[in-house]
Design an enzyme around this catalytic site. Sequence first.
Site, mmCIF file in Angstrom:
data_model
loop_
_atom_site.group_PDB
_atom_site.id
_atom_site.type_symbol
_atom_site.label_atom_id
_atom_site.label_comp_id
_atom_site.label_asym_id
_atom_site.label_seq_id
_atom_site.Cartn_x
_atom_site.Cartn_y
_atom_site.Cartn_z
ATOM 1 N N ASP A 54 -11.992 85.659 -19.400
ATOM 2 C CA ASP A 54 -10.895 86.375 -18.744
ATOM 3 C C ASP A 54 -10.373 87.508 -19.638
ATOM 4 O OD1 ASP A 54 -11.174 84.271 -17.009
ATOM 5 O OD2 ASP A 54 -9.171 83.438 -17.327
ATOM 6 N N HIS A 197 -11.834 83.836 -23.307
ATOM 7 C CA HIS A 197 -11.251 85.166 -23.092
ATOM 8 C C HIS A 197 -11.946 86.228 -23.954
ATOM 9 C CE1 HIS A 197 -8.262 82.276 -21.772
ATOM 10 N NE2 HIS A 197 -7.709 83.230 -21.048
HETATM 11 ZN ZN LIG Z 1 -5.743 86.022 -18.294
#
Ligand SMILES: [Zn+2]
Length: 240
Positions: A54, A197
């Site tokens: 992400d 991430h």
């Molecule tokens: Zn996020």
Amino acid sequence: MLGAGGSLAGVAGGAAAAASGFLAWAVRGRSAQVFGRSVWRGPSGRRAVALTFDDGPSEATPQLLEILARHQTPATFFQCGANVERLPEAARAVAGRGHEIGNHGYSHKRFYLRSARFMEEELRRAQSAIEERTGVRPVWFRAPYGARWFGLGSVQRRLGLTGVMWSAIGYDWSLGADAVMERLAAGVSNGAILCLHDGRELLVKPDIGATLEAVRRLVPMLLDRGYEFETVTRLLCQTT
Ligand SMILES: [Zn+2]
């Protein structure tokens, strides 16, 4: 007086606790569909997992792509529209290397307590930014912070998006590589969707060293254990 006040407060407190309990369940709960259709994991019949990233793209995304390429590991990247506009080449490189791109909102604002109009604007702007820069129109969406809200379901339906949560998350924005590895290794199983991430919200030049180191070690470890890595689409939609 005290007793009456206390018991009233107790009733009100109980109602508030019940309401917030409902919200906690509904916003992130695994069985909740009140905020739109979401999936948490793939089928358990195959030894396959999906790596998801992400908050990208970031300046460090190309480094992550190199690590994944070394092991020919496909992944799914939930990109923020604002980051895609800032770093279009990195966004394109993700698609160019055969990875899947999903929608992570435009500006990474939390959807909690927001209007349907706000959420639709965030998702539409991200869809446009991603499609214009990479040529890919996402079909998967991951809510910023995993937080969903009333009205999101109809917004997702209008845009043809299905929510993707995760079955294990690395906390790679705050933990070191060892702890991230431990969390994911403990949470992995057939059909797992792992959340990491390749950016840090909308930060410019974020330090994602812990993420890179964890991926460097996690991928060969899971391959050794017999897992295959798949994009979210393949993990969820494979029919054979
Ligand atoms: Zn996020």
